[in-house]
Write an enzyme that holds these catalytic residues in place. Structure first.
Site, short mmCIF file in Angstrom:
data_model
loop_
_atom_site.label_atom_id
_atom_site.label_comp_id
_atom_site.label_asym_id
_atom_site.label_seq_id
_atom_site.Cartn_x
_atom_site.Cartn_y
_atom_site.Cartn_z
CB THR A 48 -0.91 -0.01 1.25
OG1 THR A 48 -1.53 1.26 1.39
CG2 THR A 48 -0.12 -0.29 2.52
CG ASP A 49 -1.23 4.95 -0.92
OD1 ASP A 49 -1.70 4.35 0.07
OD2 ASP A 49 -1.89 5.76 -1.61
CD GLU A 50 -3.25 3.77 4.58
OE1 GLU A 50 -2.99 3.65 5.78
OE2 GLU A 50 -4.40 3.85 4.14
CE1 TYR A 72 -3.40 -2.45 5.99
CE2 TYR A 72 -3.25 -0.11 5.46
CZ TYR A 72 -3.34 -1.43 5.05
OH TYR A 72 -3.35 -1.72 3.70
CE LYS A 114 -0.21 -4.54 3.14
NZ LYS A 114 -0.72 -5.86 2.66
P1 NAD Z 1 -10.12 -6.81 2.72
O1 NAD Z 1 -10.05 -6.46 4.17
O2 NAD Z 1 -11.35 -6.48 1.97
O3 NAD Z 1 -9.89 -8.39 2.54
C1 NAD Z 1 -8.88 -9.08 3.22
C2 NAD Z 1 -9.13 -10.58 3.01
O4 NAD Z 1 -8.07 -11.28 3.68
C3 NAD Z 1 -10.44 -11.09 3.59
O5 NAD Z 1 -11.06 -11.98 2.70
C4 NAD Z 1 -10.03 -11.82 4.87
O6 NAD Z 1 -10.91 -12.88 5.22
C5 NAD Z 1 -8.65 -12.34 4.45
N1 NAD Z 1 -7.79 -12.60 5.61
C6 NAD Z 1 -7.55 -11.76 6.64
N2 NAD Z 1 -6.71 -12.35 7.54
C7 NAD Z 1 -6.41 -13.58 7.02
C8 NAD Z 1 -5.59 -14.66 7.45
N3 NAD Z 1 -4.91 -14.60 8.61
N4 NAD Z 1 -5.51 -15.76 6.67
C9 NAD Z 1 -6.20 -15.84 5.49
N5 NAD Z 1 -7.00 -14.85 5.05
C10 NAD Z 1 -7.10 -13.74 5.80
O7 NAD Z 1 -8.84 -6.15 2.09
P2 NAD Z 1 -8.66 -5.46 0.65
O8 NAD Z 1 -9.10 -4.06 0.74
O9 NAD Z 1 -9.20 -6.36 -0.37
O10 NAD Z 1 -7.06 -5.44 0.56
C11 NAD Z 1 -6.35 -6.56 0.03
C12 NAD Z 1 -4.87 -6.26 0.10
O11 NAD Z 1 -4.57 -5.09 -0.66
C13 NAD Z 1 -4.35 -6.00 1.51
O12 NAD Z 1 -3.07 -6.59 1.63
C14 NAD Z 1 -4.24 -4.48 1.59
O13 NAD Z 1 -3.23 -4.09 2.49
C15 NAD Z 1 -3.88 -4.16 0.15
N6 NAD Z 1 -4.30 -2.81 -0.32
C16 NAD Z 1 -5.60 -2.41 -0.18
C17 NAD Z 1 -5.98 -1.18 -0.70
C18 NAD Z 1 -7.41 -0.67 -0.59
O14 NAD Z 1 -7.67 0.47 -0.95
N7 NAD Z 1 -8.36 -1.47 -0.13
C19 NAD Z 1 -5.03 -0.37 -1.34
C20 NAD Z 1 -3.71 -0.82 -1.45
C21 NAD Z 1 -3.36 -2.05 -0.95
O1 DAU Z 2 -4.16 4.10 0.56
C1 DAU Z 2 -4.39 2.72 0.49
C2 DAU Z 2 -5.19 2.32 1.71
O2 DAU Z 2 -6.51 2.81 1.50
C3 DAU Z 2 -5.21 0.82 1.95
O3 DAU Z 2 -3.92 0.38 2.25
C4 DAU Z 2 -6.15 0.47 3.11
O4 DAU Z 2 -6.26 -0.94 3.24
C5 DAU Z 2 -7.52 1.05 2.82
O5 DAU Z 2 -8.36 0.84 3.93
C6 DAU Z 2 -7.42 2.55 2.52
O6 DAU Z 2 -7.05 3.27 3.72
P1 DAU Z 2 -7.72 4.68 4.10
O7 DAU Z 2 -7.58 4.87 5.56
O8 DAU Z 2 -7.23 5.76 3.22
O9 DAU Z 2 -9.26 4.34 3.65
P2 DAU Z 2 -10.64 4.65 4.37
O10 DAU Z 2 -11.69 4.27 3.38
O11 DAU Z 2 -10.72 4.09 5.74
O12 DAU Z 2 -10.63 6.23 4.49
C7 DAU Z 2 -10.44 7.06 3.36
C8 DAU Z 2 -10.41 8.49 3.86
O13 DAU Z 2 -11.74 8.83 4.31
C9 DAU Z 2 -9.49 8.72 5.04
O14 DAU Z 2 -8.92 10.01 4.92
C10 DAU Z 2 -10.43 8.67 6.25
C11 DAU Z 2 -11.72 9.23 5.70
N1 DAU Z 2 -12.96 8.70 6.30
C12 DAU Z 2 -13.11 7.34 6.36
C13 DAU Z 2 -14.24 6.79 6.91
C14 DAU Z 2 -14.41 5.28 7.01
C15 DAU Z 2 -13.95 9.55 6.72
O15 DAU Z 2 -13.82 10.79 6.63
N2 DAU Z 2 -15.09 9.02 7.24
C16 DAU Z 2 -15.27 7.67 7.39
O16 DAU Z 2 -16.33 7.24 7.91
#
Ligand code: NAD
Ligand code: DAU
Length: 339
Positions: free
Chosen positions: A124-126, A150, A154
């Site tokens: 992730t970019d985070e 988190y 990562k």
């Molecule tokens: P998500 O939370 O929707 O899904 C995570 C999945 O992993 C779920 O199906 C969960 O059951 C499974 N899981 C969790 N713990 C586990 C374990 N111990 N063993 C096996 N399975 C397990 O997450 P997402 O948003 O789909 O993100 C997927 C990946 O991409 C993550 O690694 C996250 O860090 C990365 N990522 C997410 C975003 C985003 O915006 N959502 C952006 C950049 C990177």
């Molecule tokens: O940047 C990549 C990341 O994006 C991934 O690595 C993470 O897994 C994913 O959860 C996401 O993280 P963020 O914290 O950026 O996403 P989130 O949707 O939780 O929040 C997006 C922005 O919106 C953040 O600035 C917080 C804000 N927010 C979020 C929620 C849930 C609100 O203002 N209100 C809310 O209720």
């Protein structure tokens, strides 16, 4: 051509399984422990395919994971399983370390032991921390300065991956992507939460001043980037993926209000997230030149399609809202997904 997809029942994982089914000839072995974020209803269509199998396994389970690697000759692994929600990591970070660090370590040990040719570590970019307004976007050489538990978990897993490349010669690439949106996202994240609350006439909780900036990418573009990294990435390299769509949270929420026809008055400013990163932005020039990849879904179209998807898929959203989605595995465990 069998690949393992960890986290295949999650948001990005479920979209990736469907993407690989439709765009490659790969057979897909899903490994997922079905935490609250795992939802087999998100892949119920894919599970009918003979090319897809599901394993209810925790990635930190040494015996079960070793068994999977021993019994199948994988051409690679897409590693997406993770605890992914920043707010949850602020309340309790221990599951983030069990899965994101210990789980990744277990997979890496198996990749080395079984000589698995390719491991795509989805990060992730985070991990780079926060930018100020006007600062240059993150490149792959930026320092890792994670702000949340988190992001730190990562970053720790990224460093483990790097160490396995250097020490053991493991064939790993790391992708770091920005904020994804699209179908099947769990409604704890900003965009699906706001869409569902807007449909239901509930408050739209914006943290702090709502001027935090995120770079939004459609999940299908991310999936295409992961396949490009799998196919063309060089071992030991990191590739930034992003949508080149920097928006303030308040702008995103206002667009959702407009698309759903909800009232502006639902927008409610609430207490800010602790340690809230101000801005993320990605320099994706390395991925565009070396992986021949770029995002193609424009945000206006992608967001409208996403709102339409949540509106058209009420059964999925209702089951998530009520918790009924958690029963899918028990109901189908002894039946055949393929029927
Ligand atoms: P998500 O939370 O929707 O899904 C995570 C999945 O992993 C779920 O199906 C969960 O059951 C499974 N899981 C969790 N713990 C586990 C374990 N111990 N063993 C096996 N399975 C397990 O997450 P997402 O948003 O789909 O993100 C997927 C990946 O991409 C993550 O690694 C996250 O860090 C990365 N990522 C997410 C975003 C985003 O915006 N959502 C952006 C950049 C990177
Ligand atoms: O940047 C990549 C990341 O994006 C991934 O690595 C993470 O897994 C994913 O959860 C996401 O993280 P963020 O914290 O950026 O996403 P989130 O949707 O939780 O929040 C997006 C922005 O919106 C953040 O600035 C917080 C804000 N927010 C979020 C929620 C849930 C609100 O203002 N209100 C809310 O209720």
């Amino acid at each position: 051509m069998k690949v393992m997809v960890t986290g295949g029942a999650g948001f990005i994982g479920s979209n990736l399984v469907r993407y690989l089914l439709n765009n490659t000839a790969m057979d897909i072995v899903i490994v997922d422990s079905l935490t609250y974020a795992g939802n087999l209803e998100s892949i119920s269509d894919c599970l009918k395919s003979d090319r897809v199998s599901f394993n209810h396994v925790d990635i930190s389970d040494k015996i079960a994971v070793d068994f999977l690697f021993t019994s199948t000759n994988f051409v690679g692994v897409f590693h997406l399983a993770a605890e992914s929600h920043v707010d949850r990591s602020i309340v309790d970070s221990s599951p983030f370390y069990n899965t994101n660090v210990i789980g990744t370590l277990n997979l890496l040990d198996n990749v080395v032991k079984h000589n698995t040719p390719r491991f795509v570590h989805v990060s992730t970019d985070e991990v780079y921390g926060s930018l100020t307004t006007g600062e240059a976007p993150f490149t792959e050489t930026n320092l890792l300065l994670p702000s949340s538990p988190y992001a730190a978990s990562k970053a720790a897993s990224d460093l483990l991956v790097r160490s396995y490349v250097v020490t053991h010669g493991a064939d790993c690439v790391i992708t770091r992507c920005s904020n994804n949106y699209g179908p099947y996202q769990f409604p704890e994240k900003l965009i699906p939460l706001m869409i569902l609350n807007a449909f239901e006439g509930r408050e739209l909780p914006v943290y702090g001043d709502g001027q935090q900036v995120r770079d939004w990418i459609h999940v299908e573009d991310h999936c295409a980037g992961l396949l490009a990294a799998f196919s063309l990435g060089k071992a030991g390299e990191v590739y930034n993926l992003g949508g080149i769509t920097e928006l303030q949270n308040m702008e995103v929420v206002r667009s959702i209000v407009t698309l759903t026809g909800a009232s502006d008055e639902l927008i409610t400013r609430v207490t800010d997230r602790k340690g809230h990163d101000r801005r993320y932005a990605m320099d994706i020039s390395k991925a565009t030149t070396q992986l021949n990849w770029r995002p193609i879904v424009g945000f206006a179209v992608g967001l409208k399609n996403t709102v339409d998807w949540y509106s058209a898929n009420k059964e999925w959203t209702n089951h998530v809202r009520t918790g009924e989605y958690k029963l899918f595995y028990e109901k189908n465990y002894n039946a055949k997904f393929k029927e």
